[in-house]
Structures are given as C-alpha cells and as structure tokens.
Enzyme design. Structure first.
Site, PDB file in Angstrom:
ATOM      1  N   PHE A 147       4.090  10.864  30.664  1.00 28.42           N
ATOM      2  CA  PHE A 147       5.020  10.460  30.133  1.00 28.42           C
ATOM      3  C   PHE A 147       6.008   9.525  30.998  1.00 28.42           C
ATOM      4  CE2 PHE A 147       9.653  11.611  29.173  1.00 28.42           C
ATOM      5  CZ  PHE A 147       9.501  11.889  27.844  1.00 28.42           C
ATOM      6  N   GLY A 160      20.750  13.328  28.383  1.00 28.03           N
ATOM      7  CA  GLY A 160      22.196  13.934  28.433  1.00 28.03           C
ATOM      8  C   GLY A 160      21.796  15.519  28.189  1.00 28.03           C
ATOM      9  N   HIS A 188      17.817  19.557  30.697  1.00 31.22           N
ATOM     10  CA  HIS A 188      16.222  19.347  30.908  1.00 31.22           C
ATOM     11  C   HIS A 188      15.691  18.560  31.988  1.00 31.22           C
ATOM     12  CE1 HIS A 188      12.047  19.272  29.326  1.00 31.22           C
ATOM     13  NE2 HIS A 188      12.072  18.105  29.487  1.00 31.22           N
TER      14      HIS A 188
END
Length: 154
Positions: A22, A86, A89
């Site tokens: 990622f 935002g 997480h």
C-alpha cells in the site's frame, strides 16, 4: 563500568524485510534505502537479504511473526506507509501495526526494526522516504544492524 554497543557492520547476518504494498510509490524508496544501508554500511550480501511483500501495514506483524518463527533470520525490518485520512482508520492501522511488530520482537527475541511511516500527508511521507528528512527505511536498517550486534554481545 562495562558499556555494550553494537556496530553497524554485520556481514554474514541474515535480514528479512517485510514491506507493505500500500502506497508503494513511497514504500519502494524506503525499501531501496534499507537495502542500500544493509549492503553499503552493513556489508550484507544480496544472498542474506529476503524481501517479503504484504498487502498493507496491518499484515506486517503476521508476516514478521511467521518469519521470526522460522528462526532463519537475525533481524526483521518492517517497512510501510500509513497516511492520515479523514477517518480514524489511520490510528487503528498505525497503532496495531506498531504494537504487533513490537510483540513479535519480544516473543521471538529478534530485532524488528520499525520503518513504517505514519504521516499526516503524502508530502511528509515523501520527505521521509529519501528527500528532506532522510530515508526512514535506511534508518530502520541501521537500527537492525546495530541491534543484531548488540544482542550478540549481551
């Protein structure tokens, strides 16, 4: 008084690098920095470096645990990039990844160097992957090199 320190030269030692895919456009620079330090500073050969790719930072601890359990490596270097968004997480991913990697280190008595960037923005991540703020992948590799030698002396 006795002082124990480790050098950063570790030829013949074996290192596993676990890296998250990622945000790979930044992670690839961390990987290059880690490999460069292992080879250039540590004197580690290509044959003694294994790179393991995982999907994201949450998967780093499990892969590190499996590597540690095999007892074939002297240290593990965990690399990844977690950028705040935002939602909450970010906090969950960053915290659980860090906690899991620390647990692997203590459970298996192996250095697990934390080279996972946890930044507020893409710009901060780029700065820490080889530009203004150095390369945190390379810094994690230096920590792993030193810890391998410190533990050998304790």
């Amino acid at each position: 008084m006795k002082i124990i320190e480790g050098s950063k030269y570790a030829p013949g030692k074996k290192f596993a690098i676990v890296i998250s895919r990622f945000n790979d456009f930044i992670g690839s620079s961390l990987l290059a920095g880690a490999i460069d330090e292992l080879k250039r500073t540590g004197g580690v050969s290509d044959d003694d470096i294994t790179v393991v790719y995982v999907p994201g930072a949450v998967e780093l601890p499990l892969a590190a645990k499996r590597i540690a359990a095999k007892k074939q490596y002297d240290a593990i270097i965990a690399l990844g990039v977690v950028i705040r968004g935002g939602t909450p997480h970010f906090d969950l991913v960053a915290g659980e990844s860090n906690k899991g990697l620390a647990q692997v280190s203590l459970e298996y008595d192996i250095p697990v160097a934390f080279g996972v960037l946890t930044t507020e923005s893409i710009e901060q991540a780029i700065e820490r992957a080889g530009t203004k703020m150095g390369n945190k992948g390379g810094e994690a590799a230096l920590g792993a090199l030193e810890m391998v030698n410190v533990l050998d002396k304790i």
